[in-house]
Every structure is written in structure tokens, then in C-alpha cells.
Design a protein around this motif. Structure first.
Motif, short mmCIF file in Angstrom:
data_model
loop_
_atom_site.label_atom_id
_atom_site.label_comp_id
_atom_site.label_asym_id
_atom_site.label_seq_id
_atom_site.Cartn_x
_atom_site.Cartn_y
_atom_site.Cartn_z
N VAL A 126 0.86 -1.31 0.05
CA VAL A 126 0.03 0.04 -0.05
C VAL A 126 0.95 1.30 0.08
N ALA A 127 1.92 1.14 0.84
CA ALA A 127 2.64 2.55 0.76
C ALA A 127 3.59 2.66 -0.31
N ARG A 128 3.92 1.67 -0.85
CA ARG A 128 4.71 1.74 -2.28
C ARG A 128 3.96 2.16 -3.32
N PHE A 129 2.71 1.86 -3.21
CA PHE A 129 1.62 2.14 -4.37
C PHE A 129 1.37 3.73 -4.30
N GLN A 130 1.21 4.35 -2.93
CA GLN A 130 0.93 5.54 -2.86
C GLN A 130 2.08 6.43 -3.02
N LEU A 131 3.54 5.79 -2.73
CA LEU A 131 4.61 6.75 -3.00
C LEU A 131 4.77 6.90 -4.55
N GLU A 132 4.44 5.90 -5.41
CA GLU A 132 4.60 5.88 -6.96
C GLU A 132 3.58 6.86 -7.22
N ARG A 133 2.63 7.22 -6.87
CA ARG A 133 1.55 8.16 -7.25
C ARG A 133 2.02 9.52 -6.92
N ASP A 134 2.81 9.61 -5.93
CA ASP A 134 3.14 10.99 -5.42
C ASP A 134 4.23 11.83 -6.36
N LYS A 150 8.91 12.90 -0.70
CA LYS A 150 8.97 11.67 -1.13
C LYS A 150 9.88 10.54 -0.62
N LYS A 191 9.60 9.53 2.85
CA LYS A 191 8.65 8.63 2.99
C LYS A 191 9.28 7.05 2.79
#
Length: 118
Positions: free
Chosen positions: A16-24, A30, A33
Motif C-alpha cells: 500500500v505504501a509503495r503504491f501511494q509513493l508511486e502516485r506522489d 517523497k 517517506k
């Protein structure tokens, strides 16, 4: 069951965190994070490395074998588990500049007033 749940929840957190980081968009925040995510993974791995031998020994002892110790001072597995209690906060403090600064101000600032002025 607890170890398995911890591993599964950590994998879920990582995904989940990796998915959110890719969107930022790219930024200094970044990178911070990403570093926090690496610290969390390292802490979980260190937990498993330090506790799994104890868990395996306990399971083997219930079956009928395993190692027994005279007391907790000679129990290598207990020492490893206690080491986990020391290394986990140390890793978080080492890896987080903001947490390190807050600790210096609040904890060391009370114990050593000169440290607070720095």
C-alpha cells in the motif's frame, strides 16, 4: 499465528505504501517517506531474526525436544528477544532525523542542559 500475521500485515503495509509513493510527484518529502518505509521493513526483519529461534525452540519443546536452560540469564533465545527491545527504538531514532531531534530536545535536554542549547 502472531508471527505469520505480522509478516502478512507488513507485506500489506509495504504494498500500500509503495503504491501511494508511486502516485506522489518527486520531492524531498517523497524520499523521506521511502526511507521511513525501509526502516519499517528493517525493523520487522530484525524482529523476525531475533524472535524466530525462540519461537521454533518453544514449538519443539512442546513436541518433546528442544533446548532447556537453567534460568533466563543462560537462555540465549531470551537474550535475543531482549536485544530486540533495545534495537527497535534505536533503529527508529537512527533512521528518523525528526525523531532524533525531538529526543535530543526532550530527553537529553532534561538530563544535560548543555545538550539542549546545541
Amino acid at each position: 499465528v502472531i508471527v505469520f500475521t505480522k509478516v502478512v500485515m507488513t507485506i500489506k503495509l509495504y504494498v500500500v505504501a509503495r503504491f501511494q509513493l508511486e502516485r506522489d510527484p518527486p520531492s524531498a518529502d517523497k524520499e523521506s517517506k521511502k526511507e521511513s518505509l525501509r526502516i519499517i521493513i528493517f525493523v520487522v526483519i530484525s524482529f523476525l531474526v531475533l524472535w524466530c529461534p525462540s519461537f521454533v525452540n518453544i514449538i519443539i519443546r512442546f513436541v518433546g525436544g528442544g533446548l532447556t536452560f537453567r534460568n533466563e540469564a543462560t537462555n540465549v533465545f531470551a537474550i535475543m528477544a531482549r536485544l530486540n527491545a533495545v534495537c527497535t527504538p534505536s533503529v527508529y531514532i537512527w533512521g528518523s532525523p525528526a525523531l532524533r531531534e525531538a529526543m535530543m530536545r526532550t530527553v537529553w535536554g532534561r538530563l544535560c542542559p548543555r545538550c539542549k542549547r546545541r
